[in-house]
Design an enzyme around this catalytic site. Structure first.
Site, PDB file in Angstrom:
ATOM      1  N   GLY A 189     -20.615  30.665  47.478  1.00  0.00           N
ATOM      2  CA  GLY A 189     -21.116  29.580  46.783  1.00  0.00           C
ATOM      3  C   GLY A 189     -21.717  29.640  45.375  1.00  0.00           C
ATOM      4  N   GLY A 225     -23.367  27.858  42.959  1.00  0.00           N
ATOM      5  CA  GLY A 225     -24.348  26.507  42.587  1.00  0.00           C
ATOM      6  C   GLY A 225     -25.513  27.282  41.691  1.00  0.00           C
ATOM      7  N   PHE A 226     -26.628  26.599  41.652  1.00  0.00           N
ATOM      8  CA  PHE A 226     -27.617  27.461  40.768  1.00  0.00           C
ATOM      9  C   PHE A 226     -28.024  28.519  41.700  1.00  0.00           C
ATOM     10  CE2 PHE A 226     -28.368  22.855  39.631  1.00  0.00           C
ATOM     11  CZ  PHE A 226     -28.808  23.097  38.316  1.00  0.00           C
ATOM     12  N   VAL A 243     -14.335  28.884  52.041  1.00  0.00           N
ATOM     13  CA  VAL A 243     -14.765  29.808  53.050  1.00  0.00           C
ATOM     14  C   VAL A 243     -14.887  29.037  54.421  1.00  0.00           C
ATOM     15  CG1 VAL A 243     -16.809  31.117  54.041  1.00  0.00           C
ATOM     16  CG2 VAL A 243     -16.390  31.483  51.560  1.00  0.00           C
ATOM     17  N   GLU A 271     -32.160   7.521  39.778  1.00  0.00           N
ATOM     18  CA  GLU A 271     -31.431   7.682  38.564  1.00  0.00           C
ATOM     19  C   GLU A 271     -30.031   6.975  38.740  1.00  0.00           C
ATOM     20  OE1 GLU A 271     -31.566  11.826  38.372  1.00  0.00           O
ATOM     21  OE2 GLU A 271     -33.146  11.947  37.222  1.00  0.00           O
TER      22      GLU A 271
HETATM   23  C1  LIG Z   1     -26.956  13.664  42.300  1.00  0.00           C
HETATM   24  C2  LIG Z   1     -28.002  14.968  42.460  1.00  0.00           C
HETATM   25  C3  LIG Z   1     -29.063  15.174  41.465  1.00  0.00           C
HETATM   26  C4  LIG Z   1     -30.090  16.173  41.408  1.00  0.00           C
HETATM   27  N1  LIG Z   1     -30.960  16.130  40.298  1.00  0.00           N
HETATM   28  C5  LIG Z   1     -31.841  17.108  40.319  1.00  0.00           C
HETATM   29  C6  LIG Z   1     -32.830  17.368  39.258  1.00  0.00           C
HETATM   30  O1  LIG Z   1     -32.649  16.396  38.374  1.00  0.00           O
HETATM   31  N2  LIG Z   1     -33.473  18.149  38.971  1.00  0.00           N
HETATM   32  C7  LIG Z   1     -33.545  19.495  40.196  1.00  0.00           C
HETATM   33  O2  LIG Z   1     -33.945  20.375  40.205  1.00  0.00           O
HETATM   34  N3  LIG Z   1     -32.584  19.314  41.035  1.00  0.00           N
HETATM   35  C8  LIG Z   1     -31.646  18.163  41.277  1.00  0.00           C
HETATM   36  N4  LIG Z   1     -31.128  18.071  42.157  1.00  0.00           N
HETATM   37  C9  LIG Z   1     -31.016  19.228  43.180  1.00  0.00           C
HETATM   38  C10 LIG Z   1     -30.273  20.325  42.844  1.00  0.00           C
HETATM   39  O3  LIG Z   1     -28.836  20.042  42.255  1.00  0.00           O
HETATM   40  C11 LIG Z   1     -29.870  21.498  43.982  1.00  0.00           C
HETATM   41  O4  LIG Z   1     -31.205  21.595  44.517  1.00  0.00           O
HETATM   42  C12 LIG Z   1     -29.194  22.620  43.583  1.00  0.00           C
HETATM   43  O5  LIG Z   1     -27.943  22.390  42.852  1.00  0.00           O
HETATM   44  C13 LIG Z   1     -28.974  23.648  44.868  1.00  0.00           C
HETATM   45  O6  LIG Z   1     -28.475  24.636  44.437  1.00  0.00           O
HETATM   46  P1  LIG Z   1     -27.414  25.468  45.337  1.00  0.00           P
HETATM   47  O7  LIG Z   1     -26.971  26.912  44.644  1.00  0.00           O
HETATM   48  O8  LIG Z   1     -28.397  25.870  46.591  1.00  0.00           O
HETATM   49  O9  LIG Z   1     -26.328  24.623  45.732  1.00  0.00           O
HETATM   50  P2  LIG Z   1     -25.467  23.842  45.136  1.00  0.00           P
HETATM   51  O10 LIG Z   1     -25.530  23.557  43.580  1.00  0.00           O
HETATM   52  O11 LIG Z   1     -24.776  22.519  46.021  1.00  0.00           O
HETATM   53  O12 LIG Z   1     -23.901  24.923  45.229  1.00  0.00           O
HETATM   54  C14 LIG Z   1     -23.047  25.160  46.219  1.00  0.00           C
HETATM   55  C15 LIG Z   1     -21.973  25.969  45.942  1.00  0.00           C
HETATM   56  O13 LIG Z   1     -21.400  26.244  47.246  1.00  0.00           O
HETATM   57  C16 LIG Z   1     -19.947  25.962  47.073  1.00  0.00           C
HETATM   58  N5  LIG Z   1     -19.537  25.905  48.439  1.00  0.00           N
HETATM   59  C17 LIG Z   1     -19.998  24.909  49.471  1.00  0.00           C
HETATM   60  N6  LIG Z   1     -19.056  25.043  50.566  1.00  0.00           N
HETATM   61  C18 LIG Z   1     -18.368  26.058  50.455  1.00  0.00           C
HETATM   62  C19 LIG Z   1     -17.240  26.907  51.403  1.00  0.00           C
HETATM   63  N7  LIG Z   1     -17.143  26.374  52.398  1.00  0.00           N
HETATM   64  N8  LIG Z   1     -16.411  27.798  50.631  1.00  0.00           N
HETATM   65  C20 LIG Z   1     -16.694  28.089  49.319  1.00  0.00           C
HETATM   66  N9  LIG Z   1     -17.634  27.539  48.548  1.00  0.00           N
HETATM   67  C21 LIG Z   1     -18.425  26.472  49.094  1.00  0.00           C
HETATM   68  C22 LIG Z   1     -19.824  24.615  46.308  1.00  0.00           C
HETATM   69  O14 LIG Z   1     -18.647  24.388  45.866  1.00  0.00           O
HETATM   70  C23 LIG Z   1     -20.838  24.760  45.327  1.00  0.00           C
HETATM   71  O15 LIG Z   1     -20.472  25.254  44.206  1.00  0.00           O
HETATM   72  C24 LIG Z   1     -30.008  17.272  42.238  1.00  0.00           C
HETATM   73  C25 LIG Z   1     -29.068  17.223  43.312  1.00  0.00           C
HETATM   74  C26 LIG Z   1     -27.968  16.147  43.333  1.00  0.00           C
HETATM   75  C27 LIG Z   1     -26.841  16.027  44.403  1.00  0.00           C
END
Ligand SMILES: Cc1cc2nc3c(=O)[nH]c(=O)nc-3n(C[C@H](O)[C@H](O)[C@H](O)COP(=O)(O)OP(=O)(O)OC[C@H]3O[C@@H](n4cnc5c(N)ncnc54)[C@H](O)[C@@H]3O)c2cc1C
Length: 414
Positions: free
Chosen positions: A11, A13-14, A79, A167
């Site tokens: 993953g 993401g952030f 995955v 939002e």
């Molecule tokens: C619409 C929206 C608005 C938001 N606004 C804010 C804000 O203003 N401020 C703030 O701080 N937070 C905000 N958030 C929350 C923030 O975006 C999340 O807390 C943050 O993205 C979490 O990061 P992460 O790395 O845990 O997961 P994610 O950013 O969700 O990344 C997960 C990654 O895993 C990958 N993945 C998932 N399953 C699989 C798989 N089976 N195989 C391969 N890859 C996979 C996905 O493609 C993705 O790239 C918001 C969230 C959303 C949905």
């Protein structure tokens, strides 16, 4: 391609990106596996869906992000399963990779809480694909309503009064006020509506009463109709029903009603806590699974005082960097440290010149234009890539001054 690494991060993401960058800086041999070849910036997805900014402003390729880290490898693959005992990850193509340490950072997905019809009929907003799907649905529904001489308008219900719902509803209301009259017709805009609904009594639950009152007033002034205090019990293609027996007709229902850990974590066999997430140890490792870390929206993380952390980009980003340092300690015989989160507070955009912000651990409050500027500043800094930052700033300025949407092409969803 090699099949064995020091670290595999699932993953990007952030959390995953921050972890890979820090591991790359330290020269650790790391493999990032993501189902997309790009990082997506979730906080601005609602702006993609409402055509304020384009997809390329909220995405950046992993290979571009990690080009300077020679020890980092990227694999675009979904995955299918992880074996937390054997430290292996298997893709849906059947390829298996092994690492000394696994990092599960696969984020979250919509939680429909078993609401009948929600999964089939509502639009979630957790990925670029979701945002493009929702944006296309809105355009097609507006097209159809304009074609219909009946002129019944377009009716949208946003379920969930948290920051994402606020939002999204605020941005849709602004489109009805400023954009639809220009690009479609004033009559269509006048006959259209957006409702924001939630089972709790007020919008923005985690915020102060002052911020809630401000957000409520500004949403209503923008034209959002609020229905608070009654949960949605049924979602259909033509509307929603509430626990109090009332219903609302709608062509489009947006689901911002909650999150749960993504399928990868759910199928990992690790014991799940609230929201299906893993209750991680203070050092971000998974209980009972040596050499496995779970981060970001996939985890229930705590700060140095044991206080539960929210599902926020800043928590995920800081956790990614922190976990990478603990992993480096694991690999070099050092000692892991408990995650010390630096609380930056919360903010939510409501619309033109209107936002709420509660900054830092002391929750310094801002409402109105100052909070709006703070929101812009924070999001420009958080966006990944200078091109993306400049382009987003140009789009926002253009939107603020002219309400132009002509440069944003949504494309077609997957
Ligand atoms: C619409 C929206 C608005 C938001 N606004 C804010 C804000 O203003 N401020 C703030 O701080 N937070 C905000 N958030 C929350 C923030 O975006 C999340 O807390 C943050 O993205 C979490 O990061 P992460 O790395 O845990 O997961 P994610 O950013 O969700 O990344 C997960 C990654 O895993 C990958 N993945 C998932 N399953 C699989 C798989 N089976 N195989 C391969 N890859 C996979 C996905 O493609 C993705 O790239 C918001 C969230 C959303 C949905």
């Amino acid at each position: 391609m090699e099949t064995s690494f020091q670290v595999i991060v699932v993953g990007g993401g952030f959390a995953g990106v921050a972890a890979v960058k820090e591991l790359g800086r330290k020269g650790v041999k790391v493999l990032l596996i993501d189902q997309h070849n790009y990082h997506q910036f979730q906080p601005l997805l609602y702006q993609v869906a409402t055509a304020q900014i384009g997809v390329s402003e909220v995405t950046r390729t992993f290979r571009g992000l990690f080009q300077r880290y020679r020890s980092a490898t990227v694999l675009t693959a979904k995955v299918a399963s992880v074996d937390v005992a054997a430290h292996t990850v298997t893709t849906d193509q059947g390829d298996t990779f092994h690492a000394d340490i696994l990092v599960l950072a696969a984020g979250a997905e919509a939680n429909y809480f078993n609401t009948p019809g929600a999964q089939e009929n509502a639009y979630p907003l957790y990925s670029v694909t979701d945002a493009v799907r929702l944006g296309n649905a809105m355009v097609h529904t507006l097209d159809a309503a304009q074609r219909d001489s009946g002129g019944g308008g377009v009716h949208i219900v946003v379920v969930g009064g948290g920051p994402t719902g606020v939002e999204t509803a605020g941005a849709i209301a602004e489109n009805f006020k400023y954009v639809i009259p220009k690009y479609f017709s004033p009559e269509l805009a006048a006959n259209s509506s957006v409702h924001l609904v939630d089972m709790v009594p007020s919008v923005l639950t985690p915020f102060s009463d002052k911020s809630k009152a401000y957000a409520t007033k500004r949403l209503q002034e923008a034209g959002v109709v609020l229905k608070m205090g009654s949960g949605v019990t049924d979602v259909r293609q033509d509307g929603v029903t509430f626990a109090d027996g009332t219903s609302l007709p709608a062509q489009i229902i947006v689901w911002a009603g909650g999150l749960k850990a993504g399928a990868v974590v759910a199928a990992s066999g690790l014991e799940q806590g609230r929201g299906g997430r893993i209750d991680v140890n203070p050092d971000l490792t998974a209980p009972g699974a040596p050499g496995v870390y779970v981060l970001g929206d996939a985890a229930n993380m705590t700060d140095a005082h044991g206080v539960k952390l929210p599902q926020l980009g800043s928590c995920a980003q800081q956790a990614g960097k922190w976990a990478a340092r603990n992993i480096h300690a694991d690999l070099t015989g050092g000692t892991r440290a408990p995650f010390a989160y630096v609380d930056k507070g919360y903010m939510a955009m409501i619309g033109r010149g209107a936002a709420v912000a509660e900054l830092g651990p002391k929750r310094i409050q801002m409402q109105g234009p100052l909070a709006f500027l703070a929101w812009l500043g924070v999001h420009v800094v958080l966006l990944s890539g200078n091109r993306q930052r400049i382009s987003a700033l140009v789009s926002w300025a253009d939107d603020y001054l002219t309400h132009s949407r002509s440069h944003v092409v949504l494309g077609n969803p997957d």
